[in-house]
Scaffold this motif. Sequence first.
Motif, mmCIF file in Angstrom:
data_model
loop_
_atom_site.group_PDB
_atom_site.id
_atom_site.type_symbol
_atom_site.label_atom_id
_atom_site.label_comp_id
_atom_site.label_asym_id
_atom_site.label_seq_id
_atom_site.Cartn_x
_atom_site.Cartn_y
_atom_site.Cartn_z
ATOM 1 N N MET A 67 -4.333 141.268 93.111
ATOM 2 C CA MET A 67 -3.847 142.628 93.310
ATOM 3 C C MET A 67 -4.927 143.473 93.972
ATOM 4 S SD MET A 67 -2.327 145.120 90.451
ATOM 5 C CE MET A 67 -3.849 145.778 89.874
ATOM 6 N N ASN B 140 -4.849 144.501 99.429
ATOM 7 C CA ASN B 140 -4.857 145.438 100.549
ATOM 8 C C ASN B 140 -6.082 145.274 101.430
ATOM 9 O OD1 ASN B 140 -2.760 146.917 101.247
ATOM 10 N ND2 ASN B 140 -3.167 148.630 99.894
ATOM 11 N N ARG C 158 7.562 135.784 108.509
ATOM 12 C CA ARG C 158 8.203 137.064 108.190
ATOM 13 C C ARG C 158 7.119 138.122 108.065
ATOM 14 N NH1 ARG C 158 11.635 133.659 108.655
ATOM 15 N NH2 ARG C 158 13.637 133.597 107.619
ATOM 16 N N GLU C 159 7.286 139.198 108.812
ATOM 17 C CA GLU C 159 6.194 140.165 108.829
ATOM 18 C C GLU C 159 6.180 141.044 107.585
ATOM 19 O OE1 GLU C 159 9.618 142.122 110.718
ATOM 20 O OE2 GLU C 159 8.684 140.176 110.757
ATOM 21 N N TYR C 160 7.270 140.990 106.793
ATOM 22 C CA TYR C 160 7.305 141.898 105.658
ATOM 23 C C TYR C 160 6.479 141.408 104.483
ATOM 24 C CZ TYR C 160 11.052 138.762 104.153
ATOM 25 O OH TYR C 160 11.796 137.667 103.816
ATOM 26 N N PHE C 161 6.015 140.191 104.530
ATOM 27 C CA PHE C 161 5.215 139.708 103.412
ATOM 28 C C PHE C 161 3.822 140.305 103.467
ATOM 29 C CE2 PHE C 161 8.386 136.426 102.950
ATOM 30 C CZ PHE C 161 8.449 136.352 101.579
ATOM 31 N N ALA C 162 3.383 140.750 102.320
ATOM 32 C CA ALA C 162 2.042 141.318 102.253
ATOM 33 C C ALA C 162 1.337 140.710 101.052
ATOM 34 C CB ALA C 162 2.117 142.834 102.130
ATOM 35 N N GLU D 114 0.690 141.608 98.116
ATOM 36 C CA GLU D 114 1.120 141.766 96.725
ATOM 37 C C GLU D 114 2.001 140.624 96.264
ATOM 38 O OE1 GLU D 114 1.514 144.034 99.000
ATOM 39 O OE2 GLU D 114 0.396 145.825 98.415
ATOM 40 N N SER E 13 0.204 138.219 94.025
ATOM 41 C CA SER E 13 -0.109 138.803 92.724
ATOM 42 C C SER E 13 1.133 138.839 91.844
ATOM 43 C CB SER E 13 -0.662 140.204 92.937
ATOM 44 O OG SER E 13 -1.036 140.749 91.737
ATOM 45 N N LEU E 14 2.262 139.228 92.441
ATOM 46 C CA LEU E 14 3.488 139.318 91.651
ATOM 47 C C LEU E 14 3.906 137.944 91.143
ATOM 48 C CD1 LEU E 14 5.536 141.931 93.632
ATOM 49 C CD2 LEU E 14 4.754 142.102 91.309
ATOM 50 N N TYR F 225 11.764 142.123 97.920
ATOM 51 C CA TYR F 225 10.522 142.176 98.682
ATOM 52 C C TYR F 225 10.760 142.564 100.132
ATOM 53 C CZ TYR F 225 5.633 141.362 99.070
ATOM 54 O OH TYR F 225 4.300 141.566 99.206
ATOM 55 N N LYS G 139 12.115 144.930 102.033
ATOM 56 C CA LYS G 139 12.647 146.244 101.685
ATOM 57 C C LYS G 139 13.675 146.743 102.684
ATOM 58 C CE LYS G 139 8.594 148.096 101.451
ATOM 59 N NZ LYS G 139 7.673 146.980 101.300
#
Lengths: 175, 104, 175, 431, 494, 492
Positions: free
Chosen positions: E22, E26, E101-105, E107, E110-111, E148, E150
């Motif tokens: 976590m 970032n 997929r560009e939306y994966f970050a 977090e 961690s989740l 995830y 969004k």
Amino acid sequence: MLEISIFAILALFMLGGSITMIVNKQPVFSAFGFLVTMIGLAGMFALLNSQFLAIAQIMVSVGAVVVLSMLTILTVNAKEENLPKEPHKFKWILFSSIVVAPFTLLVYKTLSILPAHFSDIGTINSKVVGELLFTDWVLPFEILSILLLSAMLGAIVIGRDSKKKKKKSQKRRRL
Amino acid sequence: MSPNAFYLLASLLFSIGLVGLVSRKNLFVLYMSIELMLSAVSLLLATLSKVLGEAGGSVISLLIIGVIASEAAVFLAMIINLYRSKKTLDSDRFNALREGARND
Amino acid sequence: MNQNNITVIPRHGDNFKDKLFLPAIYDGVKVTFKHLFENVTDINAVDTLEYPEEQPTDITSRYRGLHRLTHRPDDSIACVACFMCATACPSDCIFIEATERDDDKDEKMPKSFFIDTLECVFCGYCVEACPCDAIRMDTGIFSLTGNSREDFVMDKEQLLSHKGAFGEEVSCARD
Amino acid sequence: MSTASIVVAVTAFVLGALLALLTIPVLVWLERRIASLVQDRLGPNRTNVFGFRLGGVVQSFADVVKLLLKEEYYPSHIKKGRWLFMLAPVITFAAALLAFMAIPFADTLHIDGEALRVQALPIDYGVLWYLAIGAIGVLGVIFGGWMSHNKYALLGATRAGSMVISYELPLGLSIVSFIVTYNTMDFNAMVQWQSGTFFGFLPAWGIFVQPLAAIILIISLFAETNRNPFTVAEGESEIVAGYMTEHTAMKFAMYFMGEYVAMNTASAVIITVIFGGYQVPWVSTEMMLAHFSGFALSLMIAIPVIVFLLIRWMRKNNTVRPTVSTDSGRNFETKVLSIALIGMTLLIEAILLYLAFFANSPLGESISVMLFQIVVFVVKLMAFNIFFILIRWTVPRFRYDQVQHLGWYYLLPLALLNLFVTALVVVGVNS
Amino acid sequence: MMMQFIYALPMAIVVLGAILLMLLSNSKITLNRLNLISVAILTLSLILQFVLFGEKESTYLFSSIFGNTFILDDFSAIFDVMFTLGAILTLLINNDYFKSREYFAGEYFSLILFSVFGMMILAHAHELVTTFIGLEIASLSIYALVAYHKTRTISTEAMMKYIVLGSMTGAFYMLGTALIYGAVGSTSFTEIAAYIHSHDLSNITVLIVGASFIMITIMFKIGAVPLHAWVLDVYHGAPYPITMFMASTFKIGIFAVALRLYLVMFAPINSFWSEILQVITILTLLGGSWLAINQTLVKRMLASSSIVHTGYLLIAISSIGLGSDLAAPAVMFYLIAYFLSSVGSFGILSFIASKKKKQMTYDDFKGFAQRRPYMAIMMSIFMLSLAGFPSTIGFLGKFYIFTAAIESGQILLAGLGIATAFISVYYYFKLIAMMYFYESDETQKKFPVGISTVLIVIISLIVIWGGIGTSLIPFVPGADGFMNFASQAISSLK
Amino acid sequence: MTDHILSIIIFLPLFTALVLGIVRAEVRLLKIGSFLSSAVTLMLVAWLTFQFDPHAGMQFVEHAPWIKNMGISYYLGVDFLSLTVLLLITLLMPPLYLYMKHEERKGYWYNMMLLQTGVTGAVLSLDLVLFYLFWETMLLPIFIMIGKYGNGMHQYNAMKIVLMTILGSMSMLFSILYLGYMHYEVTGLWSFALNDLSQIDLNAQTSIYLAAGFLLAFVIKIPLVGFHTWMAPAYGSAPTPAVVIMSSIMAKLGVYGIWRFGFGLFESTLLYYAPVIVVLSLIGLLYYAIRAITEDNLRKMFAYSSGSHLSLIALGLILTNIYAWSGSLYLIATHALASAGIFIMIGLVYKRFKTVHISELGGIASRAPKFTFFFAFFALSIAGLPGTGGFVAELLIIIGAFKVNFWIGFFTATTMLAAMVYVFWMLQRTLFGPDNSSCDFQDLNARELIMLLPLVLMLLVTGIAPSLFTPLFEPQLSLFLSDILHTLGGVK
């Protein structure tokens, strides 16, 4: 007598608040009903000699949950036309109340099997609760913190505006 | 005073939450109904704690309050996200999931 | 070239002390507290006017007070109703109606000349714009009172009746 | 429930209510006068009642009367839920008022072996009470802002809400640091803890024991009370008047007063938690009671000196300049006040004399110590209120994002770090 | 004490790793690296679990501090292994997916670790409130993971359906807990079991009502039929890796707590629920089959078939109540079998989907065998295993379950199970048919040898080996070995 | 070697397939490998046959624990019954591979090898779970072959055959599980071995239900009329090798299953179903014959024909007298050979004409005498031409039927005539009719002759000298029969 009247007043407030909550169209009134219910609940806790619980209830449920909900309502700022149209709202509520009534009765009847008098336990103040929290209930208490952490992370993941992600690097503004 | 009144109140609150949950479409009301149900349980636990003469119930109540808070966070973030995508709070309007929804 | 002439001024707020803010706040409070302390110990040392009783004595000739219309040396109105001031006015508070001149000095003169001082922002553009030095703001009048809104609309006669506070009674433009 | 306890409870309650409510006009006056004096002006100083202007305090009462008598009206676009629109300021005001009730004004009074708290609400977890009730206050702001149906109000409410949320955390964490240090959640016990010394010569005040937490606490409380430099919720230059744009007359006054009560409460909390509360440095309650005659004697010397200086200051400053014709009875006021002050001094001297040397009344002694502590408390409270005001007139307003940035990126990690270190030290010291 | 710390270490590693990830999420570390870090954390935990497996008698961890809230036994150990393994496989197999997929970050990792931790709590908890909080940790993380993506409407919508219903059943769970607490005065499993032992069935009405509320929650979470409405939509709406994680790992997590409740806490009265369970089982089997037949999206088909698998497990659970000795190990074995098969099938699905930007239907699989012959073989293996075709581990799972049902006298239920297994052949073989029977325009693609494919191959080999393997090769558990694990796990429950 | 010969026989093709698959062999290599594996298997089986002792029961037994805690074991063995089917399988595979010589699609070869393993395993396994495993495994290649390489509505038909077959096998699974549980209940031990399970005493009711489970699986596989809906479409759209395997081997496995497991486990209980089976068989004989007469598609026609013969076998089996049983066993072998031959011939027709419809054929005799001879020979041996094995077998069954009941014998005999009718009519239309084919008809080449000759020879030998073979199965068969009749007691 005093206790009973306090209970009656609080119970009226709570029931009124919760009914307000489920009946109103505007979320803000629902939130107000919820607020009243929560404060009433804190009062109930105090009436049950759990002062610490009452304070915690106000701190968390009111200070965090209701404020957060209100803040969400403000952020969303839904206009009248964006709210759901529920032409048969009251019919539905009435209908489901009739459906749920046996359930209520079941729960209540089951509960009334339990002893019908209070034991004199004395005040459950922060000392008692604290000692229990750090002896018998330490594991749930510890993992509750992890629950809050994961919930926070989840909320950030879901709530963050994805469009702003690209600017992240350049956004470190100095104070 | 008798704990039965508290029992009745708790079961009523739980049921009111349930009614709100099944009969309303407003996402906020759904959310608050769920919180109300959990709060009713916490009231019940505090009552039982006093009936049984054991502070454990109060502690569980306290833990439930924490759970309520964490659920609130996720739920509210979701509401914001949902509103952002469709500009409505109507849970029935979110009905894209069915056989035909094939876009990934 | 003349690179040596360029002096680089360092940006503020990048060092730790500036980021900390507290020293800066301390400095600021020191200043304000000094003022506060001095003024509290000796109220008469406060460098201020107790206005209604004490009148300002330091109004300079550059002070933009209420407007006036000047006269020519021969006591006729200097204004030729050219509308320059009305055009220049940013708040559109000057209303002129022109008419033929009756004294043969010039072609035109204002039949009526109104300034709505409630609209006026006292910018002085009209004075700058006037080709005949016919309008000036050197009356030194800083406070204007009245009982109704109409009282604040100055007509030609009122404007002509004002006297300049710093000499130079007549228009310097011509003759 | 003995008579004494009832009397003390009622007194404390009345005192609490008075301290909370009566300070509002005083604070408004202080705000105005200090603002003007800082800016080399004079501020309101002419309104008077029979010549008594008390340096201008009467102006504030006049304002209150004006606000009370103003016409109530609602914006016409608020169709439904006017009751909530009206209720919102009440929530804020009531919450602020209630939060003040947990502050102790003096040490626990021991009468006939009964320990009586000099506290409007005699609870032993006042810190939590303050945090809990303080959180409700913002709900009034949010409800009011939403019910106004006005974009400025909405923005103001959002700002207020999010700011409270982001500063509640460092506030709570820094307070937890103090709780860990003092090993109590009771305000009174906290004050008692602070009566000792630290390193032998410093008073054991929170600000010396926990400097970082103290600073975080002060900053967070500034933000919680919406004071400068955190007045983003009603930033006039951006959003008119924030959440109270549409509120008029008494509704506005409620918000306004609520804000000052909150500020008052915040300073009370600050002095209680980190400035030794009602204590005089180096002198604990026990010490005063044990050496009562010495205490009385020093008071008997100090009070006339203070009164003499006060009268001299008044004579010098309660005048008008020669150019000003309207006296409006200032000399008369000075004269009357001087006589009253001297009379009071004499009375106090006599009582102290009696208590110290002729009577052997522990009750009277403890009551007089209590009264002294209340006075100390009020003085400290006012001093800190003045500090609040001074800051307001010194520092410019932060931008909204800067406020959030400060809260989340600096204060929260610092508070966490501080808590961590505190816990380590406390465990290390205790074991 | 030292040993206790070591026992606690696998979980501690997971949760500390989650927090570490976590904090790192970032930073500028690439997703690949983060993936490796999280896999490394999980692997470390897994290795420790293996080292410690079988060593412990069922003990309470830190019983001086935690009391009887946290139990360590082989039952939970085997579940821990499955959770960790499921997470590792989810992370590694979907390496391609989240890169495309560009939306994966950051977090995401961690989740996943948080939810693994929650599930571990579920497996270890020996107390109702701890269980609830563990359930909430796992659920909340998974709610967030479901939504995830969004900006995709169906993803958030899936989360909405899941969270509303999930939280509601959570409230029911707590109501049940409150009632049990009221009756017993404690929420510890041991004390509740002792209470039940010392009372008649007629005197514990409150407890039974409470336990029934808890059962509602569990039935919901495993997707039994009257409460199954969310399953299809949520599995459909979630991104593929999450669907994989939910279907394979989270579902098993719920069974961990269900089995512990059923086998330990309510052991004396678990025959009480048999009839209700039978009704639910019948509904689940029939309803799930009906749903599965009617799907065209493969994901939805697999989702509905997972309902059917729930039905099989419920058969065995009601057999436990009716006194079958074989049933409890059978459930464990079936869970292992289902875990392997569903990880594999969803893994392949998301591996394929990583290249495409739409949901896969049956038609998309046309000619798949021609394009990717090896993938098709492995997909067929998993389909066969899910269908219960002999020579796969899925067959043995069904074999044990039906035997257990017959043993407990539920012959009709066993017959129904076999009938639904027959129906399931239709929709599983349909996919195989799609892959093999149609020609494809595209040319055969090279077999991409990457971590994902290698893992899928290994899983498929295990699936086969678990069906036909013998214990001839040392240290490699064959079909027998898995069953031994299962029995050991069940016998360690006390 | 001798200890594990059965395992080798079973797994050699699978092993070959795996090795070739892992090295991603060329098609050429694949062809050679598969042919070699089948040839080696054939040799092993030949050796086995010479070592076979007709008077002993189970031989070459392999028994190893497999899944211990359920008592499932790896249990193989061979006796007269399985030897017959085993011989058939291994005999048929090399000609089939020869027939497939020009097949370039790799999957084809893999599937054939997998199929061989499946059917061999099913024949040889004596543990019920193992049997079930192989029983299902052999379905998979058929599914793929029909679906992938078939014609017509092949996808649909593949699904249909799989679903119907699995319906049967699921019911069998239930019975297996229940039997295993009964064994556990009686003895306290889990076991699924055939000889263990055959020793438990079941009560009549249970036994009847369980027998139904097994029977359903086998009856669908045969298929008896009523369970036959998958047959014609599957035969019609399957590629030739698959058809050969289905008709010659898999259908016989249904009968084999009744024999081995039906009678083995339930003995007399099975006779409870005798009337049903007899009626179904008789209806089947008639119905299939009529369908065959009216059928235009050669494949479907012989599909119905083999249905009719399998009904005959089933009839012989259920009549439980020595003539009928010998006839059934004999017919299993001869019909397998004959139908293999005829389906290969049809395949050759299809290769040349791209059609198998009688109405589109004709006049072959004038152009391809060798082809005509072989075609006619196989067709007639199916119809029971004297001198071929089929005649002997059918005769034995008819005798057996007459021994039981005149009317059963009568119906059986009449249907034999029907067979003659459709075969002759078919031959007349295909071979001798007007020549309405436009393409150039090639006569049989050397490779085709080589692959057909063994079949012809075997048919002739069985037909002319049945006494060569009867000693192989006679002793055990009569023993088996007397066993059953003994337990039957007074039941008629």
